[in-house]
Design a protein around this motif. Sequence first.
Motif, short mmCIF file in Angstrom:
data_model
loop_
_atom_site.label_atom_id
_atom_site.label_comp_id
_atom_site.label_asym_id
_atom_site.label_seq_id
_atom_site.Cartn_x
_atom_site.Cartn_y
_atom_site.Cartn_z
N GLU A 248 0.83 -1.21 0.00
CA GLU A 248 0.00 0.00 0.00
C GLU A 248 0.86 1.26 0.00
O GLU A 248 0.51 2.27 -0.63
N ASP A 249 2.02 1.20 0.69
CA ASP A 249 2.96 2.32 0.68
C ASP A 249 3.53 2.52 -0.73
O ASP A 249 3.70 3.66 -1.19
N SER A 250 3.79 1.40 -1.41
CA SER A 250 4.33 1.50 -2.77
C SER A 250 3.34 2.13 -3.73
O SER A 250 3.73 2.91 -4.61
N VAL A 251 2.06 1.82 -3.55
CA VAL A 251 1.03 2.44 -4.39
C VAL A 251 1.01 3.95 -4.17
O VAL A 251 0.98 4.74 -5.11
N ASP A 252 1.07 4.37 -2.90
CA ASP A 252 1.09 5.81 -2.59
C ASP A 252 2.34 6.47 -3.16
O ASP A 252 2.28 7.58 -3.72
N PHE A 253 3.47 5.80 -3.02
CA PHE A 253 4.74 6.34 -3.54
C PHE A 253 4.68 6.45 -5.06
O PHE A 253 5.08 7.46 -5.65
N ALA A 254 4.13 5.43 -5.72
CA ALA A 254 4.02 5.44 -7.17
C ALA A 254 3.11 6.57 -7.65
O ALA A 254 3.37 7.20 -8.68
N ARG A 255 2.04 6.82 -6.92
CA ARG A 255 1.15 7.94 -7.29
C ARG A 255 1.92 9.26 -7.25
O ARG A 255 1.79 10.11 -8.14
N ALA A 256 2.71 9.44 -6.18
CA ALA A 256 3.49 10.67 -6.05
C ALA A 256 4.54 10.78 -7.15
O ALA A 256 4.78 11.87 -7.69
N LEU A 257 5.17 9.66 -7.49
CA LEU A 257 6.16 9.66 -8.58
C LEU A 257 5.50 10.02 -9.90
O LEU A 257 6.06 10.77 -10.70
N LYS A 258 4.32 9.47 -10.15
CA LYS A 258 3.61 9.77 -11.39
C LYS A 258 3.32 11.27 -11.50
O LYS A 258 3.47 11.86 -12.58
N GLU A 259 2.93 11.89 -10.41
CA GLU A 259 2.65 13.33 -10.42
C GLU A 259 3.88 14.14 -10.79
O GLU A 259 3.77 15.23 -11.36
N LEU A 260 5.06 13.62 -10.47
CA LEU A 260 6.31 14.32 -10.78
C LEU A 260 6.79 14.05 -12.20
O LEU A 260 7.79 14.64 -12.63
#
Length: 382
Positions: A248-260
């Motif tokens: 679940e942390d990886s999904v949140d991290f991936a969302r933030a990476l996508k925004e960047l």
Amino acid sequence: MTNLFDPLSLRGITLRNRLAVSPMCQYQATDGVTSDYHLIHYGKFALGGFGLVMVEATGVSPEGRITHGDVGIWGDAHLDGLSRIASSIKKYRAVAGIQLAHAGPKASLLRPWHGNSPVLATPKVAGEQPWQTFGASAIPMGEGWPVPVALDTDGLAKVRADFANAARRALKAGFDVIEIHCAHGFLLNSFLSPLSNKRTDEYGGSLENRMRLPLEIARELRAIWPEDKPLFVRISAVDGDREGWAIEDSVDFARALKELGVDVVDNSSGGFGVFDYPTGYGFQVPFAARVREGAGIKTMAVGLIVDPHQAQAVVANGDADIVAIGHEALNNPNFAFHAEQALGASDPAAPHGHWVPQLGWWLDNRASRLARLGPVAVEDAA
């Protein structure tokens, strides 16, 4: 249905198929400088038909190496060798990628064939001295490991600058893809994991704070890396210990990476704690699938993917957009070409001069190889 040999466009770059060579350390460099070994090693994968060839974890600083044998990109002396590698990969129609890394608390190790343990003050290998390691917190990787220095404000600034300068050199060397290494207990992973990050400042505590340094680096590298070239990030989708970093942390991290503006998340696992998840052929594929679905970002799947039909299933099922082959590529650098034949696919860019001798080898040996490996299946690692 998406097929393994369908091209994939990422910004202005097109992979001729969905097969990549995973970054795998070779420990053959001297002071970070590559040699003919590396030129031949990476060139053979392009000749073997892979769409993307990723150069191994490449140290952004001398202290960021795992061993004395790691490839480096912290100085202009590294550019000539790296440029030759990138050029040879692209000459044979593969996309040239490079993984930028800082080993953090897992630095200053002996090469695997010398023990894969910390370098001691009394060196096991003549002339190879240990160096100071760094991490999110002053927590060693295990008993007998050196205690890393927790990065202070100046240390954090240096790490950000080292990654930025490495990206500039990667561009100058001619690479089309860079991948930020945030996995396997390395420096940026040590900030992400609650098992290794015990800081009380703005870089520790909450998930948002623990993600801060990797996201700062991703933001800066996206600004440096040309708009028409893709940026990858490799993550450990889960820590070994289930009390640590979770999917679940990886999904949140991936969302933030996508925004960047990150284009692909490369999903590995492990780093801190004893691995407490199922293992087997394709055991990390479910992680790539969860991140892909949860964050709406393209993913790369890795981990004991050894057979063309298995790789095809990963892409066809929508679990990942790219399949990275690791040790199987070392055993068979023509894996992509053989996969084309096994799947009845057509890849006009493949080096068909290899076709006659290798097709017979593949057909004669595939059944016996699969019998030796046992059943090939994607196991549920959720």
